[in-house]
Design an enzyme around this catalytic site. Structure first.
Site, PDB file in Angstrom:
ATOM      1  N   THR A  40       0.833  -1.181  -0.121  1.00 20.39           N
ATOM      2  CA  THR A  40      -0.049   0.152  -0.256  1.00 20.39           C
ATOM      3  C   THR A  40       0.863   1.321   0.011  1.00 20.39           C
ATOM      4  OG1 THR A  40      -1.644  -1.133   1.302  1.00 20.39           O
ATOM      5  CG2 THR A  40      -1.778   1.380   1.255  1.00 20.39           C
ATOM      6  N   HIS A  43       2.393   2.010  -3.294  1.00 17.74           N
ATOM      7  CA  HIS A  43       1.164   2.397  -4.353  1.00 17.74           C
ATOM      8  C   HIS A  43       1.098   4.130  -4.145  1.00 17.74           C
ATOM      9  CE1 HIS A  43      -0.079  -1.311  -5.860  1.00 17.74           C
ATOM     10  NE2 HIS A  43      -0.666  -1.894  -4.637  1.00 17.74           N
ATOM     11  N   HIS A  63       1.247   2.274   7.986  1.00 13.16           N
ATOM     12  CA  HIS A  63       0.269   1.749   8.772  1.00 13.16           C
ATOM     13  C   HIS A  63       0.846   0.438   9.635  1.00 13.16           C
ATOM     14  CE1 HIS A  63      -0.091  -0.405   4.925  1.00 13.16           C
ATOM     15  NE2 HIS A  63      -0.598  -1.357   5.865  1.00 13.16           N
ATOM     16  N   CYS A  97     -21.555   0.147  14.524  1.00 13.40           N
ATOM     17  CA  CYS A  97     -22.446  -0.417  13.536  1.00 13.40           C
ATOM     18  C   CYS A  97     -22.577  -2.216  13.766  1.00 13.40           C
ATOM     19  CB  CYS A  97     -21.739  -0.084  12.072  1.00 13.40           C
ATOM     20  SG  CYS A  97     -20.165  -1.088  11.643  1.00 13.40           S
ATOM     21  N   CYS A 100     -19.641  -3.989  13.664  1.00 10.59           N
ATOM     22  CA  CYS A 100     -18.519  -3.691  14.676  1.00 10.59           C
ATOM     23  C   CYS A 100     -19.044  -4.411  16.044  1.00 10.59           C
ATOM     24  CB  CYS A 100     -18.442  -2.315  15.073  1.00 10.59           C
ATOM     25  SG  CYS A 100     -17.138  -1.410  13.873  1.00 10.59           S
ATOM     26  N   ILE A 175       3.154 -11.658   2.583  1.00 12.62           N
ATOM     27  CA  ILE A 175       2.079 -12.109   3.224  1.00 12.62           C
ATOM     28  C   ILE A 175       1.734 -13.605   2.899  1.00 12.62           C
ATOM     29  CG2 ILE A 175      -0.553 -11.939   3.667  1.00 12.62           C
ATOM     30  CD1 ILE A 175      -0.083  -8.783   3.177  1.00 12.62           C
ATOM     31  N   ASP A 195       5.222 -19.321  -6.958  1.00 11.73           N
ATOM     32  CA  ASP A 195       5.687 -17.622  -7.385  1.00 11.73           C
ATOM     33  C   ASP A 195       6.585 -17.810  -8.542  1.00 11.73           C
ATOM     34  OD1 ASP A 195       5.361 -14.845  -5.395  1.00 11.73           O
ATOM     35  OD2 ASP A 195       6.603 -14.935  -7.295  1.00 11.73           O
TER      36      ASP A 195
END
Lengths: 345, 345, 345, 345
Positions: A40, A43, A63, A97, A100, A175, A195
């Site tokens: 991410t 990107h 993050h 919500c 959650c 990952i 891979d």
């Protein structure tokens, strides 16, 4: 404090000084020791279509991180203490919500992601809601800093039935490599990894894969059937998002098998639903983020006990100032997980 | 052919000659290589209350075995071939009741058990319904001969959630020892074993238990909470049937945990259902036999892959003629699993 | 404001004036319209052993209620609005233990129950943490005021497999009656109810039970087998806590069936675990409270859609001042659910 | 005896005389009372590409039927009796592969389907393996003759979580109509049905759908969100195989929802896996046949209890000789399920 930011709506990341964050009433202020670099972040650096649509500069990126508690908000109570080593879930969810309230925060539609939608972790200090913070216990901050990514692998693998099963991991980026290790630790009797990048395939082997397949030189589906007495894989973890790998994932699964989809295809993909999903009686699960907080607690026990070790897939560590070198290492393809060393002593 | 039989309604077993069995249309005739001695065989030898109520002498005893296929019934087809190494599920079920038709043959009420309700396996040749026969592949007949007992352990452990969990195995007779190994192989992060017999506790350690507790000298429940940060065990496998161990199993489980009951209490047991089951939100599962045939297929992959090895818990091997020595070894308490060598070359 | 309190450490409840509560930063202040009277309130009134050990007078009693929002704490945000009709989960949990973080708040060890451990709902105004508050939508406050109790029934029934199954509800107090209705609404093909009280058994019939059994005049286990082609009940919900009913619950379950335990036995109970649980391959689940908040969301859809209607089991309504009459009605045995009318217009 | 056969490799079906079948040792000979006409029979009549690749004429067609037992093979025992009303699973499976041995016969690769791979049910007498035969009890042969198709609906619906959920049934051919009724009977709080054919949509309403949507004149996805407070359907059953409906099924599901795929797309379908499956955290299940024999037992209880009634979706009955009229009725689109009356008295 020093921080890596997306300064403006154009390619590139900038290392600069930004003000230290405030610690809100329900927050924990954390001094960052290590941070993980994720696709991410690449990107965002490259400023691709997704980034242009989502990111509002300026924003501190990153993050994945771990560090020590340096301040507690007035409402936090005694769950945490100053000096405690912690990491945190990077998805900040609404908490009220339907999703959650039923333990499905990973699909909360009011999610704000640090380093994407608000200031993130490639910096010295970060304020996180206490509800997102996870104690590390005996887990070092190097490992703690990549638990967000490791958690994707745990979510993918442990929502399938693993003990005694053959698991195919399609795509061995970081990952995928972690998924190999999780399957191994959770009692898979055979782990097959694919891979096209030999460096990554080698890492998958180091993480415990029994069988390594290069799809550019071998028929993946045929090989999987050969390795499974003609049955196919009990569980397939699709980690690449590549359309061919996606199609092969359904084909390589056994009748009645499970296919876990984590890799994000960039475009719609054409699949023969009749022969490859319906007539096979498959169960397919879309994996997003980490289950809050089942996945985190599973990770803690696996990491604390030593049963799962992500470090063979961690290939590079850079200081915060060298973010460009970190991105370059990832770009080269000859990297597993890349970590930034920020505030560790 | 030679056979160990319960000759009459009194204590003792007799080694004698009996006629060879016929191979029925849907049967597989098996030359027995090895057979496992089970607590059930001890009850039959001792002629206890249960045995007096169930056994109709004369009957060939023994229900755990492995050997080679020597004849195939006309209706068996090509599932098996002469010379193939096999074992078999010892519970012969009706195949057409609600339970059998839904994969729950382990609770078929029309079950006939070999060595109990009909002639069994402590002999040279045995005819088994083809539907009960399981190919051994690369598994040796020593191991194959005790898969019935190993299957009890797999059924007990793998019907609970194991990866990443702490598992308490209460009672380390042979099946308890196998349960330790299964939990280990299936990704338990901590395995705690209890037994008052130091020999058995030592075997549990050899099978992979991390923590060994002697309930005669230590508070089991307190120790389990100490070992689990005050949470209790995620999964408890009660393998002893002892009333105290049963009560402790509920107490040592964490809130919301799972308790698997395999050990058979001889008498009704008094339990504080309110504090120890209901307020704790426990799930309790009664384990009987092996799931037909999920449990067997799980065993095959774990044994074939080498991920689970029962042999550290196998302590004695005797020829068929020495059944009394085998029973004596079991009686002494200083034995794990005991095997008879019958027809192996 | 008016309130029903336990004034001192002796039998009885007192209607008196107490100060209005403050609305904390994360609270919702609710004007109570209706409240449900529960067996727990009876124990507190009678000052039995449990009450003596748990209650610290003075305390406002009552934990089941519904009303309208009259004030929102500063930190609550826009989840709720003034005038909105709401009810609330009466168990206030810590929110950050392992159990709370994984959707298992019903077994949080840091639970504080309103009307028991802190001031409760038999009064005009009540401040509840926003995270406990549930919108009623089109559900009236009469029904809303007993959703805590209804939720016990939903939790008991819907954690078992209901569609197409025969469900035995043992004990038809209010929660048992609700369980009958839930089983009916969730697709049970046959619902069998037992109670020694003909008034309650009649209510169970009104809630939809197909078969009513009085255990004082009929053999429950035999009748259940007669009603199920000799198979036994697929699911048993034990709602009475009576030792005989508990034993019969295991006996009346089919092989491989599920037994849900909600009724709280006052003393330890002696059970034949071998014949009645283990050899039957049963799964037993201890039910405590309501799952937060899966159970609540299930209730909302069943109540909003009209598929489940609790009102046939609601037999009495009293004003707050008449709490003694309410307790008397419950004591008489000739009552289903009893509601207090407090602030409804 | 009279029979409807595919006589040669060209379009059309032929009504003719064929020899009566033999009753094998493990077979039950059944006199057919009623038979159901399925889309598969239409494909065989029309001699489409699938039929050309699969069918080897001459073969008696038809795979859905019910009738009475007229002869029992020597090995069948006392499970059945002469005169008993029965139906049968039309997939004859091997019984000894991994899938069959674990209750997954619906995905056995050695499956032979009656009326497709071997002589079928559109005739007066049929020999079926006893293991495939299901007693009807109080279910009439009209209903029994279409339980194969009803079973597809039960398998589709009851492998998802239904009680309290909103269920979207996309495509209301006969199996879609049955799915509506199953969802209704199993406790769905709202059932939404779609079809472009108003006749079929009307049948869906008669089977209990709350909301009827014609995709040719309305935005299905928008309407589903409108009907579900913006959440989406908890469970989607895709019964049409149409590419647009398939894409909409993923889009109309709520976050974390379940999508059951029964309809068979004729061609590969292009799906946005990222936005419509992965980011939504969906679980997708490929439905093939009926679970052997869980699905059948579920059907028996729902049909016997009257909780599910398929008859509103049965629109036409013809004698065997009028198979062309039956096919014509199906072709017209203005038909639900079509039944042949063969040997009923």
């Amino acid at each position: 404090m020093r921080a890596i930011i997306k300064a403006s709506a154009e390619p590139g990341l900038t290392v600069t000084d930004v003000p230290e964050p405030e610690c809100g009433a329900n927050d924990v202020l954390i001094r960052v020791h290590h941070a993980g670099v994720c696709g991410t972040d690449v990107h965002i650096a490259e400023w691709d279509e997704w980034a242009q649509g989502r990111i509002r500069p300026p924003v501190v990126v990153g993050h994945e991180f771990a560090g020590e508690v340096v301040e507690l908000g007035a409402g936090v109570g005694d769950q945490f203490h100053i000096g405690q080593l912690v990491t945190a879930e990077g998805h900040i969810v609404c908490g009220h919500c339907r999703r959650c309230r039923t333990g499905n925060g990973h699909i909360c539609t009011n999610t704000s992601i640090i380093g994407v939608d608000r200031d993130g972790a490639f910096t010295e200090y970060l304020a996180m809601p206490a509800s997102n913070v996870m104690p590390l216990g005996n887990i070092p901050t190097t490992v703690g800093s990549i638990m967000d990514a490791i958690g994707n692998a745990f979510h993918t693998v442990l929502t399938a039935d693993i003990p005694g099963n053959t698991v195919l991991v399609a795509g061995c980026g970081p990952i995928g490599c972690f998924a190999v290790g999780v399957a191994r630790a959770a009692g898979a009797t055979k782990v097959i990894a694919t891979d096209i990048n030999p460096f990554r395939l080698d890492l998958a082997g180091k993480m415990g894969a029994d069988v390594l397949i290069d799809p550019s030189s071998e028929d993946v589906v045929k090989r999987v059937f050969d390795e499974t007495d003609g049955e196919g894989a009990d569980v397939v973890c699709e980690m690449s998002g590549h359309p061919t790998a996606l199609a092969q994932s359904f084909q390589a699964a056994r009748l009645g098998g499970q296919v876990q989809l984590l890799g994000i295809p960039k475009e719609p993909v054409t699949i023969n639903f009749s022969t490859d999903i319906i007539f096979k009686g498959l169960t397919v699960y879309g994996v997003i983020g980490r289950r809050m907080y089942d996945t985190w607690l599973q990770m803690q026990t696996f990491l604390s006990s030593g049963l799962f070790d992500p470090m063979p897939a961690v290939t590079h560590t850079f200081p915060l100032e060298d973010i460009d070198k970190a991105l370059e290492a990832i770009h080269s393809g000859n990297a597993g997980k890349v970590i930034l060393e920020i505030g560790s002593k």
